[in-house]
Design a protein around this motif. Structure first.
Motif, PDB file in Angstrom:
ATOM      1  N   GLU A 163      19.955   8.377  -6.552  1.00 31.91           N
ATOM      2  CA  GLU A 163      20.213   6.945  -6.624  1.00 31.91           C
ATOM      3  C   GLU A 163      20.139   6.391  -8.041  1.00 31.91           C
ATOM      4  O   GLU A 163      20.599   5.283  -8.299  1.00 31.91           O
ATOM      5  N   GLY A 164      19.535   7.157  -8.961  1.00 29.13           N
ATOM      6  CA  GLY A 164      19.461   6.730 -10.344  1.00 29.13           C
ATOM      7  C   GLY A 164      18.802   5.377 -10.513  1.00 29.13           C
ATOM      8  O   GLY A 164      17.890   4.994  -9.768  1.00 29.13           O
ATOM      9  N   PRO A 165      19.269   4.565 -11.486  1.00 26.82           N
ATOM     10  CA  PRO A 165      18.683   3.239 -11.727  1.00 26.82           C
ATOM     11  C   PRO A 165      18.783   2.324 -10.510  1.00 26.82           C
ATOM     12  O   PRO A 165      17.914   1.478 -10.305  1.00 26.82           O
ATOM     13  N   ASP A 166      19.835   2.483  -9.697  1.00 29.45           N
ATOM     14  CA  ASP A 166      19.990   1.620  -8.519  1.00 29.45           C
ATOM     15  C   ASP A 166      18.842   1.809  -7.534  1.00 29.45           C
ATOM     16  O   ASP A 166      18.369   0.843  -6.929  1.00 29.45           O
ATOM     17  N   GLY A 167      18.404   3.048  -7.364  1.00 27.09           N
ATOM     18  CA  GLY A 167      17.292   3.306  -6.458  1.00 27.09           C
ATOM     19  C   GLY A 167      16.007   2.668  -6.946  1.00 27.09           C
ATOM     20  O   GLY A 167      15.253   2.071  -6.167  1.00 27.09           O
ATOM     21  N   VAL A 168      15.754   2.773  -8.253  1.00 25.16           N
ATOM     22  CA  VAL A 168      14.566   2.141  -8.823  1.00 25.16           C
ATOM     23  C   VAL A 168      14.665   0.628  -8.706  1.00 25.16           C
ATOM     24  O   VAL A 168      13.694  -0.058  -8.368  1.00 25.16           O
ATOM     25  N   SER A 227      12.446  -5.130  -4.143  1.00 27.46           N
ATOM     26  CA  SER A 227      12.256  -5.473  -2.735  1.00 27.46           C
ATOM     27  C   SER A 227      10.799  -5.678  -2.336  1.00 27.46           C
ATOM     28  O   SER A 227      10.519  -6.165  -1.249  1.00 27.46           O
ATOM     29  N   GLY A 228       9.883  -5.279  -3.213  1.00 25.04           N
ATOM     30  CA  GLY A 228       8.475  -5.331  -2.831  1.00 25.04           C
ATOM     31  C   GLY A 228       8.098  -4.223  -1.875  1.00 25.04           C
ATOM     32  O   GLY A 228       7.024  -4.251  -1.266  1.00 25.04           O
ATOM     33  N   LEU A 229       8.990  -3.241  -1.720  1.00 24.47           N
ATOM     34  CA  LEU A 229       8.734  -2.135  -0.811  1.00 24.47           C
ATOM     35  C   LEU A 229       7.549  -1.299  -1.252  1.00 24.47           C
ATOM     36  O   LEU A 229       6.852  -0.714  -0.435  1.00 24.47           O
ATOM     37  N   ALA A 230       7.305  -1.255  -2.565  1.00 26.55           N
ATOM     38  CA  ALA A 230       6.199  -0.462  -3.093  1.00 26.55           C
ATOM     39  C   ALA A 230       5.383  -1.297  -4.068  1.00 26.55           C
ATOM     40  O   ALA A 230       5.908  -2.210  -4.724  1.00 26.55           O
ATOM     41  N   ASP A 231       4.093  -0.976  -4.166  1.00 24.79           N
ATOM     42  CA  ASP A 231       3.221  -1.672  -5.103  1.00 24.79           C
ATOM     43  C   ASP A 231       3.424  -1.191  -6.532  1.00 24.79           C
ATOM     44  O   ASP A 231       2.997  -1.856  -7.480  1.00 24.79           O
ATOM     45  N   GLY A 232       4.027  -0.042  -6.686  1.00 28.96           N
ATOM     46  CA  GLY A 232       4.266   0.507  -8.012  1.00 28.96           C
ATOM     47  C   GLY A 232       5.176   1.715  -7.925  1.00 28.96           C
ATOM     48  O   GLY A 232       5.441   2.244  -6.840  1.00 28.96           O
ATOM     49  N   HIS A 244       0.840  -1.203   0.000  1.00 27.84           N
ATOM     50  CA  HIS A 244       0.000   0.000   0.000  1.00 27.84           C
ATOM     51  C   HIS A 244       0.876   1.255   0.000  1.00 27.84           C
ATOM     52  O   HIS A 244       0.543   2.261   0.617  1.00 27.84           O
ATOM     53  N   ILE A 245       1.982   1.163  -0.706  1.00 27.81           N
ATOM     54  CA  ILE A 245       2.908   2.280  -0.867  1.00 27.81           C
ATOM     55  C   ILE A 245       3.218   2.449  -2.348  1.00 27.81           C
ATOM     56  O   ILE A 245       3.407   1.467  -3.071  1.00 27.81           O
ATOM     57  N   VAL A 246       3.250   3.686  -2.792  1.00 28.81           N
ATOM     58  CA  VAL A 246       3.677   4.034  -4.144  1.00 28.81           C
ATOM     59  C   VAL A 246       5.005   4.767  -4.041  1.00 28.81           C
ATOM     60  O   VAL A 246       5.147   5.689  -3.234  1.00 28.81           O
ATOM     61  N   ALA A 247       5.984   4.348  -4.816  1.00 30.65           N
ATOM     62  CA  ALA A 247       7.278   5.027  -4.842  1.00 30.65           C
ATOM     63  C   ALA A 247       7.252   6.098  -5.925  1.00 30.65           C
ATOM     64  O   ALA A 247       6.961   5.809  -7.091  1.00 30.65           O
ATOM     65  N   LEU A 248       7.539   7.331  -5.542  1.00 30.83           N
ATOM     66  CA  LEU A 248       7.582   8.448  -6.485  1.00 30.83           C
ATOM     67  C   LEU A 248       9.026   8.900  -6.626  1.00 30.83           C
ATOM     68  O   LEU A 248       9.642   9.359  -5.665  1.00 30.83           O
ATOM     69  N   VAL A 249       9.570   8.739  -7.814  1.00 31.85           N
ATOM     70  CA  VAL A 249      10.955   9.136  -8.073  1.00 31.85           C
ATOM     71  C   VAL A 249      10.951  10.601  -8.489  1.00 31.85           C
ATOM     72  O   VAL A 249      10.568  10.944  -9.609  1.00 31.85           O
ATOM     73  N   VAL A 250      11.341  11.462  -7.558  1.00 30.14           N
ATOM     74  CA  VAL A 250      11.240  12.911  -7.738  1.00 30.14           C
ATOM     75  C   VAL A 250      12.601  13.487  -8.094  1.00 30.14           C
ATOM     76  O   VAL A 250      13.583  13.227  -7.399  1.00 30.14           O
ATOM     77  N   PRO A 251      12.679  14.270  -9.168  1.00 31.98           N
ATOM     78  CA  PRO A 251      13.955  14.900  -9.505  1.00 31.98           C
ATOM     79  C   PRO A 251      14.223  16.092  -8.601  1.00 31.98           C
ATOM     80  O   PRO A 251      13.444  17.045  -8.568  1.00 31.98           O
ATOM     81  N   LEU A 252      15.292  16.040  -7.848  1.00 31.64           N
ATOM     82  CA  LEU A 252      15.701  17.172  -7.019  1.00 31.64           C
ATOM     83  C   LEU A 252      17.004  17.712  -7.590  1.00 31.64           C
ATOM     84  O   LEU A 252      18.078  17.539  -7.028  1.00 31.64           O
TER      85      LEU A 252
END
Length: 341
Positions: free
Chosen positions: A102-107, A113-118, A60-68
């Motif tokens: 983190e680039g591609p490694d973070g994704v 890991s299953g940490l996020a549903d998407g 029940h978590i969505v990972a949002l890759v935000v450009p900072l």
């Protein structure tokens, strides 16, 4: 904070029954389910993320890759992030922010890991290594942006090519024939960031079709950068009467530099800004003619693609640009007003 055991006691059922109601893994009678739900509501119970993941095989978590990045306009990115968070909550999901550091490694870490549903990607490049990670791992994802090859992906973005063309058309319709495109910093173009490349391509193609004399100048996010770019434009092409700006951080410096050089807006120089809208566009003097980035809608649709009824379907949605005409554009000046500098 209430516990699962307290909910069970309040509803007069076993803790396992509460778990089954929450996870939906077993069939529970309507009367029992309603009793458990009433106890949850009465006690204000919220299962933690770990418990939910164990119960339903979902985080029940969505990972949002935000450009900072320092060379991108953070306020627009944050508007999108807020829209993602608000919409995700409507689906019972929280949002985990992952930075581009983190680039591609973070994704890869989040997807594997299953940490996020998407995963929702922002700041998409034409050849984006993160996209290939998602494809290889089969991760459910949506993109706010468009890579060169969107096959099999769920993407939403403003139609930036059409936005660049619309800006050129607006100035051409007002009689401007020599115009300049002040874009993002060199780094954005070196990364082949999709929105910047597509806007420029649409602008240049339309300028060619309409017989406009146009030039593109990248601009660093600094007053000195804006001053240098503006000086070179008028030194090289003194008859320039129209500016298209896709660099939100440079709006205020550019307006100040034009005033200090004696060029009035819009009488001598017209400006169309791609990106900023309220409150930026209406707080400048004069108020800006803009083609806004629909941040709220981009964030909402990205979540819908991930969690909504049609989740999992691939496809590209390009939102049509809208031109908001305000006070910074006007008919092109006559030869005397637009030349001689």
């Amino acid at each position: 904070m209430a516990t699962l055991a307290e909910v069970a006691k309040h509803a007069g059922v076993s803790p396992s029954t509460v778990s089954y109601v929450l996870s939906g893994k077993r069939s529970i009678s309507d009367s029992t389910r309603l009793r458990v739900q009433a106890a949850i509501d009465a006690l204000g119970y919220h299962p933690n993320a770990g418990a939910r993941a164990l119960a339903s095989s979902k985080s029940h978590i969505v990972a949002l890759v935000v450009p900072l990045r320092t060379d991108l306009y953070v306020p627009v990115m944050m508007q999108i992030a807020i829209a993602v968070t608000t919409t995700a909550r409507q689906y019972g999901h929280d949002v985990l922010l992952i930075t581009n550091d983190e680039g591609p490694d973070g994704v890869r870490r989040v997807a594997g890991s299953g940490l996020a549903d998407g995963v929702i990607l922002m700041d998409v490049e034409l050849e984006d290594e993160r996209v290939e990670v998602l494809r290889r791992q089969g991760t459910r994802a949506s993109l706010i942006g468009l890579p060169a090859d969107p096959a099999g992906l769920s993407c939403v973005d403003l139609d930036f090519a059409a936005a660049g063309a619309a800006a050129a058309d607006h100035l051409a319709d007002l009689g401007h024939r020599q115009i300049a495109f002040i874009g993002q910093s060199e780094g954005v173009y070196r990364r082949h960031t999709g929105f910047a490349e597509r806007t420029l391509a649409g602008f240049q193609e339309r300028c060619t079709a309409r017989g406009l004399r146009a030039v593109h100048r990248p601009c660093d996010a600094s007053f000195e950068g804006a001053a240098g770019v503006l000086a070179r434009i008028f030194e090289d092409r003194p008859d320039t009467t129209g500016l298209v700006v896709q660099n939100e951080a440079m709006i205020a410096p550019l307006l100040g530099l034009l005033r200090s050089s004696g060029r009035t807006v819009p009488e001598e120089v017209s400006i169309v800004a791609i990106g900023p809208d309220e409150p930026v566009a209406v707080q400048t003097s004069p108020r800006l003619t803009t083609i806004p980035v629909p941040a709220q809608e981009l964030g909402r649709q990205a979540v819908e693609m991930l969690l909504g009824p049609d989740a999992g379907k691939s496809g590209v949605t390009l939102l049509p640009p809208t031109l908001s005409v305000r006070e910074s554009t006007a008919p092109a000046p006559g030869p005397a007003a637009g030349s001689g500098r």
